[in-house]
Design a protein around this motif. Structure first.
Motif, mmCIF file in Angstrom:
data_model
loop_
_atom_site.group_PDB
_atom_site.id
_atom_site.type_symbol
_atom_site.label_atom_id
_atom_site.label_comp_id
_atom_site.label_asym_id
_atom_site.label_seq_id
_atom_site.Cartn_x
_atom_site.Cartn_y
_atom_site.Cartn_z
ATOM 1 N N THR A 127 0.847 -1.135 -0.016
ATOM 2 C CA THR A 127 -0.066 0.126 0.026
ATOM 3 C C THR A 127 0.913 1.272 -0.051
ATOM 4 O O THR A 127 2.004 1.185 0.360
ATOM 5 N N GLY A 128 0.222 2.510 -0.275
ATOM 6 C CA GLY A 128 1.049 3.694 -0.250
ATOM 7 C C GLY A 128 0.790 4.445 1.038
ATOM 8 O O GLY A 128 1.242 5.898 0.822
ATOM 9 N N LYS A 129 0.201 4.082 1.928
ATOM 10 C CA LYS A 129 -0.285 4.830 3.096
ATOM 11 C C LYS A 129 -0.231 3.975 4.226
ATOM 12 O O LYS A 129 -0.325 2.693 4.208
ATOM 13 N N PHE A 130 -0.020 4.726 5.535
ATOM 14 C CA PHE A 130 -0.394 3.772 6.940
ATOM 15 C C PHE A 130 -2.064 3.582 6.838
ATOM 16 O O PHE A 130 -2.766 4.517 6.763
ATOM 17 N N GLN A 134 -0.648 -11.207 9.083
ATOM 18 C CA GLN A 134 -0.371 -10.691 7.583
ATOM 19 C C GLN A 134 0.635 -9.545 7.426
ATOM 20 O O GLN A 134 0.125 -8.506 7.774
ATOM 21 N N PRO A 135 2.079 -9.828 7.001
ATOM 22 C CA PRO A 135 2.780 -8.615 6.659
ATOM 23 C C PRO A 135 2.362 -7.604 5.632
ATOM 24 O O PRO A 135 1.209 -7.821 4.719
ATOM 25 N N LEU A 136 2.760 -6.561 5.654
ATOM 26 C CA LEU A 136 2.153 -5.338 4.747
ATOM 27 C C LEU A 136 3.370 -4.510 4.583
ATOM 28 O O LEU A 136 4.343 -4.173 5.278
ATOM 29 N N VAL A 137 3.729 -4.174 3.225
ATOM 30 C CA VAL A 137 4.685 -3.041 2.820
ATOM 31 C C VAL A 137 3.855 -2.043 2.596
ATOM 32 O O VAL A 137 2.998 -1.774 1.710
ATOM 33 N N MET A 138 4.561 -0.764 3.015
ATOM 34 C CA MET A 138 4.040 0.347 3.017
ATOM 35 C C MET A 138 5.005 1.241 2.345
ATOM 36 O O MET A 138 5.919 1.673 3.019
ATOM 37 N N ARG A 139 4.904 1.710 0.901
ATOM 38 C CA ARG A 139 5.982 2.357 0.031
ATOM 39 C C ARG A 139 5.770 3.612 0.210
ATOM 40 O O ARG A 139 4.816 4.488 0.282
ATOM 41 N N LYS A 140 6.887 4.263 0.581
ATOM 42 C CA LYS A 140 7.095 5.646 0.568
ATOM 43 C C LYS A 140 6.480 6.617 1.614
ATOM 44 O O LYS A 140 6.059 7.793 1.321
ATOM 45 N N VAL A 141 5.897 5.769 2.599
ATOM 46 C CA VAL A 141 5.043 6.401 3.387
ATOM 47 C C VAL A 141 5.561 7.460 4.106
ATOM 48 O O VAL A 141 4.847 8.611 4.835
ATOM 49 N N LEU A 142 6.938 7.529 4.602
ATOM 50 C CA LEU A 142 7.384 8.397 5.184
ATOM 51 C C LEU A 142 7.834 9.858 4.431
ATOM 52 O O LEU A 142 7.914 10.702 4.865
ATOM 53 N N GLU A 191 -13.272 3.198 5.647
ATOM 54 C CA GLU A 191 -12.221 2.884 5.968
ATOM 55 C C GLU A 191 -11.921 1.684 5.389
ATOM 56 O O GLU A 191 -12.112 0.299 5.385
ATOM 57 N N GLU A 192 -11.130 2.028 4.310
ATOM 58 C CA GLU A 192 -10.638 1.061 3.210
ATOM 59 C C GLU A 192 -9.277 1.058 2.929
ATOM 60 O O GLU A 192 -8.637 2.452 3.023
#
Length: 469
Positions: free
Chosen positions: A43-46, A61-69, A467-468
């Protein structure tokens, strides 16, 4: 001549046999035995706290959050250059491990100032790992995903990992959930689902340190044959990315060369989301992180034991078998019939409203310190079983524990919600408020569903439509 040819053929056959018999990935880096599998969401956000819990924490379930910082409001991400760290935290003592390949058995840990570390880390064979000081936490806000529902009360540590790259961890698992945020550099991780833990732990597992003795750079597949058929995920995170690693998932972290700075938010596994938490009211799932870390209360000293205890009841979200004592005896083999009376008393203490049904708000609000103090032997058995270590709690000199007066405390008997245990009417003060919260309605539904000591519990109320993920 013929003999020499035969000998050569025999040697070739032996050599060929050895090649064929060599398992895939033997003496190669971890993950060389097969191609990685897919399936890790990106995903692209928290995510909002509710979605984060229901879709990732609860489901492991692991989750990758790209460029959220890049888009979020965590000041340290932009501030923490070497110059800034030296000027603002140069005098702080930090813990440094010698040797970039992790060695939990004989690794050397020493202290030095942040200023000295910054002077030598680019050329020395060291890396920094330590819990952020209160001064450093001022540059942090709590990620949006952890801002309510109970997460904010069980943040255990915020750990900084800092090196010039080239560090390699053990293959290990942790007793805490964590969000790993990369402020600078690049990391490659191998993740193994917790359902394969028993296979990884068959050979060469260090129970005390919760890690495998396998050489992650050169896997001996004859010494660790159980690794030959275990599927894994390979994840790469870069500057600005965050990765959620569920507790008990095995993982190995390889930090690539170059300035490498990461911060882990470690929090106790939250088996139940408190949907009535006031902090969740009006929370915008698309807002940035906004709660300063220094404003959070320190997690209760008994939080670790409490969360370990609560993990026993994760399945209560789906079912609850017959009675508390029977369930505990099944889950903790060391508990005997002699412990049943203590278990019944523990049940009564947790069951605050006396309706003989344990709900998650009651479990979550239990006083773990008081429970351990009143029942040290029982909780010694429970925690020892959960941690794998022998845990002994001090007994009180004089125990004055009031025995339960219930005729059949082992049975789940549910009274009408408008009456007291002895059949009398509730007082005006005890009657439920005319305005019922979602949790009040949920509790009433659970009570009505109890039947002959069996309680089937449904999912949490439906999420808000906005909330999606």
């Amino acid at each position: 001549m013929m003999k020499s040819n035969i000998l050569a053929l025999v040697l070739m056959a032996v050599a060929l046999g050895e090649v064929i018999a060599t398992p895939p990935g033997h003496l190669k880096p971890l993950g060389s035995h097969m191609d990685p599998i897919g399936g890790i969401p990106v995903t692209g956000k928290f995510p909002s706290p509710w979605v984060f819990h229901e879709e990732f924490v609860k489901k492991s379930q692991p989750l990758v959050m790209r460029k959220v910082l890049e888009r979020d409001n965590i000041p340290a991400y932009r501030l923490w250059t070497d110059k800034y760290l030296r000027e603002n935290f140069g005098n702080i003592d930090v813990e440094v491990e010698v040797g970039k390949k992790e060695n939990r058995m004989s690794g050397l840990v020493k202290n030095m100032t942040m200023s000295k570390f910054l002077h030598v880390y680019q050329t020395a064979n060291i890396y920094q790992v330590f819990d952020l000081t209160p001064e450093m936490k001022k540059d942090f806000n709590l990620p949006l995903s952890l801002q309510c529902g109970g997460f904010q009360n069980f943040l255990q540590m915020v750990i900084m990992w800092f090196s010039s790259g080239g560090t390699k961890s053990h293959l290990h698992h942790d007793a805490l959930d964590n969000i790993n945020c990369l402020f600078d550099g690049k990391k490659e991780l191998i993740l193994i689902d917790k359902k394969y833990r028993h296979l990884v732990m068959e050979h060469g597992w260090n129970n005390k340190g919760a890690f495998s003795n396998v050489d992650v750079e050169s896997v001996d597949m004859f010494k660790f044959p159980q690794l030959q058929n275990i599927p894994y995920n390979r994840i790469t995170i870069n500057k600005g990315d965050c990765l959620f690693i569920p507790y008990k998932w095995l993982h190995y972290v390889d930090s690539k060369p170059g300035r490498n700075l990461a911060v882990n938010f470690w929090f106790h596994h939250l088996p139940w989301f408190n949907s009535s938490d006031p902090e969740c009211e009006g929370l915008d799932p698309y807002q940035n992180s906004s709660i300063p870390l220094p404003t959070l209360k320190q997690a209760d000293p008994d939080a670790e034991f409490k969360m370990l205890f609560l993990e026993l009841f994760e399945d209560v979200m789906s079912f609850y078998k017959r009675s508390f004592s029977e369930y505990m005896q099944r889950e903790i083999p060391s508990i005997t019939q002699e412990d049943v009376e203590s278990l019944n008393q523990v049940f009564s203490k947790i069951d605050k409203d006396g309706n003989k049904v344990l709900t998650w708000d009651e479990l979550f609000s239990m006083d773990m310190n008081a429970a351990i103090e009143d029942f040290p032997k029982l909780f010694g058995k429970i925690i020892s079983n959960l941690t794998g270590d022998v845990i002994l709690f001090d007994e009180k000199e004089e125990e004055n524990i009031e025995l339960s007066t219930e005729k059949n405390p082992e049975e789940l008997v549910v009274e009408d919600s408008d009456s007291t245990q002895d059949g009398g009417q509730r007082s005006h003060d005890d009657r439920p408020s005319p305005v019922k919260t979602p949790d009040d309605l949920e509790k009433e539904k659970l009570i009505k569903m109890a039947d002959d000591g069996n309680l089937v519990m449904e999912e949490e109320p439906l999420r808000s439509p906005h909330e999606e993920l």
